[in-house]
Design a protein around this motif. Sequence first.
Motif, PDB file in Angstrom:
ATOM      1  N   THR A 291      30.788   4.542 -38.179  1.00  0.00           N
ATOM      2  CA  THR A 291      31.410   5.226 -39.300  1.00  0.00           C
ATOM      3  C   THR A 291      30.297   5.679 -40.232  1.00  0.00           C
ATOM      4  O   THR A 291      29.499   4.870 -40.692  1.00  0.00           O
ATOM      5  CB  THR A 291      32.377   4.291 -40.056  1.00  0.00           C
ATOM      6  N   VAL A 292      30.244   6.975 -40.452  1.00  0.00           N
ATOM      7  CA  VAL A 292      29.200   7.566 -41.292  1.00  0.00           C
ATOM      8  C   VAL A 292      29.863   8.120 -42.546  1.00  0.00           C
ATOM      9  O   VAL A 292      30.840   8.856 -42.465  1.00  0.00           O
ATOM     10  CB  VAL A 292      28.464   8.701 -40.544  1.00  0.00           C
ATOM     11  N   SER A 293      29.344   7.738 -43.703  1.00  0.00           N
ATOM     12  CA  SER A 293      29.906   8.238 -44.957  1.00  0.00           C
ATOM     13  C   SER A 293      28.788   8.776 -45.833  1.00  0.00           C
ATOM     14  O   SER A 293      27.625   8.418 -45.677  1.00  0.00           O
ATOM     15  CB  SER A 293      30.664   7.132 -45.688  1.00  0.00           C
ATOM     16  N   GLY A 294      29.177   9.647 -46.741  1.00  0.00           N
ATOM     17  CA  GLY A 294      28.204  10.241 -47.648  1.00  0.00           C
ATOM     18  C   GLY A 294      28.832  11.383 -48.412  1.00  0.00           C
ATOM     19  O   GLY A 294      30.039  11.400 -48.640  1.00  0.00           O
ATOM     20  N   ARG A 295      28.007  12.353 -48.790  1.00  0.00           N
ATOM     21  CA  ARG A 295      28.511  13.507 -49.523  1.00  0.00           C
ATOM     22  C   ARG A 295      27.667  14.718 -49.173  1.00  0.00           C
ATOM     23  O   ARG A 295      26.535  14.591 -48.702  1.00  0.00           O
ATOM     24  CB  ARG A 295      28.518  13.248 -51.014  1.00  0.00           C
ATOM     25  N   PHE A 296      28.249  15.890 -49.399  1.00  0.00           N
ATOM     26  CA  PHE A 296      27.521  17.121 -49.149  1.00  0.00           C
ATOM     27  C   PHE A 296      27.775  18.103 -50.272  1.00  0.00           C
ATOM     28  O   PHE A 296      28.761  18.019 -50.982  1.00  0.00           O
ATOM     29  CB  PHE A 296      27.884  17.737 -47.788  1.00  0.00           C
ATOM     30  N   LYS A 297      26.845  19.010 -50.429  1.00  0.00           N
ATOM     31  CA  LYS A 297      26.914  20.008 -51.493  1.00  0.00           C
ATOM     32  C   LYS A 297      27.982  21.037 -51.141  1.00  0.00           C
ATOM     33  O   LYS A 297      27.974  21.616 -50.066  1.00  0.00           O
ATOM     34  CB  LYS A 297      25.554  20.690 -51.645  1.00  0.00           C
ATOM     35  N   SER A 298      28.912  21.230 -52.060  1.00  0.00           N
ATOM     36  CA  SER A 298      29.967  22.218 -51.846  1.00  0.00           C
ATOM     37  C   SER A 298      29.985  23.188 -53.023  1.00  0.00           C
ATOM     38  O   SER A 298      29.192  23.077 -53.956  1.00  0.00           O
ATOM     39  CB  SER A 298      31.328  21.535 -51.698  1.00  0.00           C
ATOM     40  N   ARG A 299      30.888  24.089 -52.979  1.00  0.00           N
ATOM     41  CA  ARG A 299      31.003  25.111 -54.020  1.00  0.00           C
ATOM     42  C   ARG A 299      31.264  24.490 -55.392  1.00  0.00           C
ATOM     43  O   ARG A 299      30.801  24.976 -56.408  1.00  0.00           O
ATOM     44  CB  ARG A 299      32.158  26.038 -53.644  1.00  0.00           C
ATOM     45  N   ASP A 300      32.027  23.403 -55.433  1.00  0.00           N
ATOM     46  CA  ASP A 300      32.426  22.771 -56.695  1.00  0.00           C
ATOM     47  C   ASP A 300      31.619  21.525 -57.020  1.00  0.00           C
ATOM     48  O   ASP A 300      32.112  20.629 -57.693  1.00  0.00           O
ATOM     49  CB  ASP A 300      33.912  22.410 -56.633  1.00  0.00           C
TER      50      ASP A 300
ATOM     51  N   GLU B 119      32.776  14.295 -50.936  1.00  0.00           N
ATOM     52  CA  GLU B 119      32.526  13.094 -50.143  1.00  0.00           C
ATOM     53  C   GLU B 119      33.186  13.223 -48.784  1.00  0.00           C
ATOM     54  O   GLU B 119      34.172  13.923 -48.627  1.00  0.00           O
ATOM     55  CB  GLU B 119      33.041  11.871 -50.883  1.00  0.00           C
ATOM     56  N   PHE B 120      32.618  12.528 -47.802  1.00  0.00           N
ATOM     57  CA  PHE B 120      33.181  12.544 -46.458  1.00  0.00           C
ATOM     58  C   PHE B 120      33.008  11.185 -45.800  1.00  0.00           C
ATOM     59  O   PHE B 120      32.191  10.368 -46.215  1.00  0.00           O
ATOM     60  CB  PHE B 120      32.516  13.619 -45.592  1.00  0.00           C
TER      61      PHE B 120
ATOM     62  N   SER C 199      27.354  22.634 -38.913  1.00  0.00           N
ATOM     63  CA  SER C 199      28.072  23.655 -38.164  1.00  0.00           C
ATOM     64  C   SER C 199      29.396  24.031 -38.830  1.00  0.00           C
ATOM     65  O   SER C 199      29.719  25.209 -38.972  1.00  0.00           O
ATOM     66  CB  SER C 199      28.330  23.157 -36.746  1.00  0.00           C
ATOM     67  N   GLN C 200      30.158  23.038 -39.261  1.00  0.00           N
ATOM     68  CA  GLN C 200      31.480  23.278 -39.837  1.00  0.00           C
ATOM     69  C   GLN C 200      31.421  23.930 -41.213  1.00  0.00           C
ATOM     70  O   GLN C 200      32.260  24.758 -41.550  1.00  0.00           O
ATOM     71  CB  GLN C 200      32.260  21.966 -39.959  1.00  0.00           C
ATOM     72  N   HIS C 201      30.450  23.529 -42.026  1.00  0.00           N
ATOM     73  CA  HIS C 201      30.407  23.975 -43.418  1.00  0.00           C
ATOM     74  C   HIS C 201      29.223  24.889 -43.739  1.00  0.00           C
ATOM     75  O   HIS C 201      29.043  25.269 -44.901  1.00  0.00           O
ATOM     76  CB  HIS C 201      30.386  22.766 -44.351  1.00  0.00           C
ATOM     77  N   GLY C 202      28.409  25.199 -42.747  1.00  0.00           N
ATOM     78  CA  GLY C 202      27.265  26.072 -42.979  1.00  0.00           C
ATOM     79  C   GLY C 202      26.219  25.449 -43.888  1.00  0.00           C
ATOM     80  O   GLY C 202      25.664  26.115 -44.748  1.00  0.00           O
ATOM     81  N   LEU C 203      25.951  24.158 -43.688  1.00  0.00           N
ATOM     82  CA  LEU C 203      25.032  23.426 -44.555  1.00  0.00           C
ATOM     83  C   LEU C 203      23.692  23.185 -43.873  1.00  0.00           C
ATOM     84  O   LEU C 203      23.606  23.104 -42.649  1.00  0.00           O
ATOM     85  CB  LEU C 203      25.631  22.058 -44.913  1.00  0.00           C
ATOM     86  N   LYS C 204      22.657  23.030 -44.697  1.00  0.00           N
ATOM     87  CA  LYS C 204      21.359  22.599 -44.211  1.00  0.00           C
ATOM     88  C   LYS C 204      21.301  21.079 -44.349  1.00  0.00           C
ATOM     89  O   LYS C 204      22.037  20.487 -45.141  1.00  0.00           O
ATOM     90  CB  LYS C 204      20.249  23.237 -45.025  1.00  0.00           C
ATOM     91  N   ARG C 205      20.400  20.454 -43.622  1.00  0.00           N
ATOM     92  CA  ARG C 205      20.277  18.991 -43.684  1.00  0.00           C
ATOM     93  C   ARG C 205      19.962  18.499 -45.091  1.00  0.00           C
ATOM     94  O   ARG C 205      20.382  17.426 -45.484  1.00  0.00           O
ATOM     95  CB  ARG C 205      19.199  18.512 -42.718  1.00  0.00           C
TER      96      ARG C 205
ATOM     97  N   GLU D  50      21.173  19.514 -47.746  1.00  0.00           N
ATOM     98  CA  GLU D  50      22.383  19.560 -48.563  1.00  0.00           C
ATOM     99  C   GLU D  50      23.369  18.445 -48.206  1.00  0.00           C
ATOM    100  O   GLU D  50      24.439  18.357 -48.789  1.00  0.00           O
ATOM    101  CB  GLU D  50      23.063  20.921 -48.398  1.00  0.00           C
ATOM    102  N   ILE D  51      22.994  17.598 -47.254  1.00  0.00           N
ATOM    103  CA  ILE D  51      23.855  16.492 -46.810  1.00  0.00           C
ATOM    104  C   ILE D  51      23.165  15.181 -47.144  1.00  0.00           C
ATOM    105  O   ILE D  51      21.997  14.991 -46.817  1.00  0.00           O
ATOM    106  CB  ILE D  51      24.106  16.570 -45.286  1.00  0.00           C
ATOM    107  N   GLU D  52      23.878  14.290 -47.813  1.00  0.00           N
ATOM    108  CA  GLU D  52      23.348  12.969 -48.153  1.00  0.00           C
ATOM    109  C   GLU D  52      24.165  11.914 -47.420  1.00  0.00           C
ATOM    110  O   GLU D  52      25.356  11.752 -47.693  1.00  0.00           O
ATOM    111  CB  GLU D  52      23.444  12.727 -49.656  1.00  0.00           C
ATOM    112  N   LEU D  53      23.541  11.207 -46.489  1.00  0.00           N
ATOM    113  CA  LEU D  53      24.212  10.125 -45.787  1.00  0.00           C
ATOM    114  C   LEU D  53      23.990   8.838 -46.572  1.00  0.00           C
ATOM    115  O   LEU D  53      22.854   8.471 -46.875  1.00  0.00           O
ATOM    116  CB  LEU D  53      23.656   9.984 -44.366  1.00  0.00           C
ATOM    117  N   GLU D  54      25.079   8.175 -46.922  1.00  0.00           N
ATOM    118  CA  GLU D  54      24.970   6.944 -47.716  1.00  0.00           C
ATOM    119  C   GLU D  54      25.041   5.692 -46.865  1.00  0.00           C
ATOM    120  O   GLU D  54      24.358   4.719 -47.141  1.00  0.00           O
ATOM    121  CB  GLU D  54      26.065   6.940 -48.783  1.00  0.00           C
TER     122      GLU D  54
END
Length: 58
Positions: free
Chosen positions: A5-14, A18-19, A41-47, A49-53
Motif C-alpha cells: 500500500t503506497v500513500s502520499g500526495r501529488f501536485k494538482s491544480r488546486d 492525497e492518494f 501516466s494518469q495525471h501527466g505528472l513528473k516524479r 511532483e509526486i511525494e510518497l509518504e
Amino acid sequence: MSQFTVSGRFKSRDGFAEFETTIDAENENVAREHTYTQLGSQHGLKRSEIELEEVAQQ
C-alpha cells in the motif's frame, strides 16, 4: 509477489491531492517505481511532483 500500500500526495491544480493505492510488486522499490509510473501516466505528472509518504507491505 507481495501487495504494498503506497500513500502520499501529488501536485494538482488546486494545491496537493492525497492518494492511496495498492500495488502488486516484488519489493518496496518496485512498488515505488510502479506508483510513480501510474500516477505520472494518469495525471501527466513528473516524479518531482509526486511525494510518497509511506510504502507498507500487506
